[in-house]
Design a protein around this motif. Sequence first.
Motif, PDB file in Angstrom:
ATOM      1  N   LEU A  23       0.827  -1.211   0.000  1.00 19.98           N
ATOM      2  CA  LEU A  23       0.000   0.000   0.000  1.00 19.98           C
ATOM      3  C   LEU A  23       0.862   1.262   0.000  1.00 19.98           C
ATOM      4  O   LEU A  23       0.540   2.245  -0.663  1.00 19.98           O
ATOM      5  N   SER A  24       1.940   1.212   0.758  1.00 19.92           N
ATOM      6  CA  SER A  24       2.821   2.379   0.851  1.00 19.92           C
ATOM      7  C   SER A  24       3.481   2.689  -0.489  1.00 19.92           C
ATOM      8  O   SER A  24       3.565   3.846  -0.896  1.00 19.92           O
ATOM      9  N   SER A  74      -9.369   0.238   9.466  1.00 22.39           N
ATOM     10  CA  SER A  74      -7.917   0.425   9.382  1.00 22.39           C
ATOM     11  C   SER A  74      -7.366  -0.377   8.216  1.00 22.39           C
ATOM     12  O   SER A  74      -7.219  -1.609   8.325  1.00 22.39           O
ATOM     13  N   PRO A  75      -7.056   0.273   7.081  1.00 18.71           N
ATOM     14  CA  PRO A  75      -6.520  -0.457   5.919  1.00 18.71           C
ATOM     15  C   PRO A  75      -5.286  -1.283   6.245  1.00 18.71           C
ATOM     16  O   PRO A  75      -5.119  -2.386   5.725  1.00 18.71           O
ATOM     17  N   MET A  76      -4.410  -0.753   7.102  1.00 22.25           N
ATOM     18  CA  MET A  76      -3.160  -1.439   7.396  1.00 22.25           C
ATOM     19  C   MET A  76      -3.368  -2.781   8.101  1.00 22.25           C
ATOM     20  O   MET A  76      -2.497  -3.635   8.076  1.00 22.25           O
ATOM     21  N   PRO A  95       0.984   4.202   7.209  1.00 25.98           N
ATOM     22  CA  PRO A  95       0.351   3.518   8.336  1.00 25.98           C
ATOM     23  C   PRO A  95       0.513   4.293   9.633  1.00 25.98           C
ATOM     24  O   PRO A  95       1.502   5.006   9.835  1.00 25.98           O
ATOM     25  N   THR A  96      -0.479   4.149  10.495  1.00 29.50           N
ATOM     26  CA  THR A  96      -0.435   4.799  11.799  1.00 29.50           C
ATOM     27  C   THR A  96       0.289   3.898  12.790  1.00 29.50           C
ATOM     28  O   THR A  96      -0.097   2.743  12.989  1.00 29.50           O
ATOM     29  N   LYS A  97       1.340   4.396  13.383  1.00 28.64           N
ATOM     30  CA  LYS A  97       2.117   3.600  14.341  1.00 28.64           C
ATOM     31  C   LYS A  97       1.398   3.531  15.674  1.00 28.64           C
ATOM     32  O   LYS A  97       0.806   4.508  16.123  1.00 28.64           O
ATOM     33  N   MET A  98       1.440   2.353  16.284  1.00 28.64           N
ATOM     34  CA  MET A  98       0.831   2.190  17.597  1.00 28.64           C
ATOM     35  C   MET A  98       1.571   3.041  18.625  1.00 28.64           C
ATOM     36  O   MET A  98       2.797   3.005  18.714  1.00 28.64           O
ATOM     37  N   THR A  99       0.833   3.832  19.363  1.00 31.40           N
ATOM     38  CA  THR A  99       1.430   4.635  20.434  1.00 31.40           C
ATOM     39  C   THR A  99       0.782   4.251  21.753  1.00 31.40           C
ATOM     40  O   THR A  99      -0.442   4.279  21.871  1.00 31.40           O
ATOM     41  N   LEU A 100       1.598   3.896  22.696  1.00 27.23           N
ATOM     42  CA  LEU A 100       1.110   3.497  24.017  1.00 27.23           C
ATOM     43  C   LEU A 100       1.631   4.467  25.071  1.00 27.23           C
ATOM     44  O   LEU A 100       2.657   5.114  24.874  1.00 27.23           O
ATOM     45  N   PRO A 101       0.938   4.576  26.193  1.00 23.93           N
ATOM     46  CA  PRO A 101       1.432   5.434  27.275  1.00 23.93           C
ATOM     47  C   PRO A 101       2.808   4.973  27.738  1.00 23.93           C
ATOM     48  O   PRO A 101       3.159   3.802  27.612  1.00 23.93           O
TER      49      PRO A 101
END
Length: 217
Positions: free
Chosen positions: A34-35, A104-106, A42-48
């Motif tokens: 896709l890229s 979420s396409p990714m 793509p949206t990177k996972m962000t955690l606290p």
Amino acid sequence: FEKCENKYYLIALVAFVAMLFGLGNLNTIFVEFLSKKLGYEPTKMTLPKFSAINYALVILTVCVLPAITEEVAMRGIVLKGIKSGNVIVNAVIGGLLFSLFHMSPMQTPYQFAVGFVFSLIAIKSGSTLPSIIAHFLNNFAIVTVEYFSPTFFADLGIWTYALIIPAIIGLVIVVAMLLKDGKNKEQANKDCLKNFFMGAIAGIFVCTFMWTMSLLG
């Protein structure tokens, strides 16, 4: 939350391992496609930031609650409303709706496969409990790796791709076992599928629109 035979818990566990190490890697290849072809970012996972409290809260909100609510909604309520009379058709529709629901396409290939397999398990077992457990383990593994070893899969190097083949074989075996299983606690209703889509069309449209907008950025 009906009780079911222990074999379905084992099948769900094997499916979880196969999907984590096989489909996760295939999904990475899909995102790269896709890229390159569409310029998708793509949206990177962000955690606290990590702390014992934050980790516990993330486990609750990302692992426990979604595992219960999404399985009850998608493999309980939604799947019960489809009832086409064909197990494979029901599982395919369940997988498609599950992937659209996340918008979420990714993650689409991975979530479709998860939705398909979990739908099969729910239909054959007559319970959402096995898929709830597998769903929790899937999210728990992803969150834990992201916190404690974010480069885990990247560090596997060539083994990342080497694991795809046995993982996919394992998943195919799981699906074959489920399809061969003569148990099917779903009762067909010829008008049910039509009525389901008439009632669900608005939600499907919204999720499809949001999925498309996310793909196009």
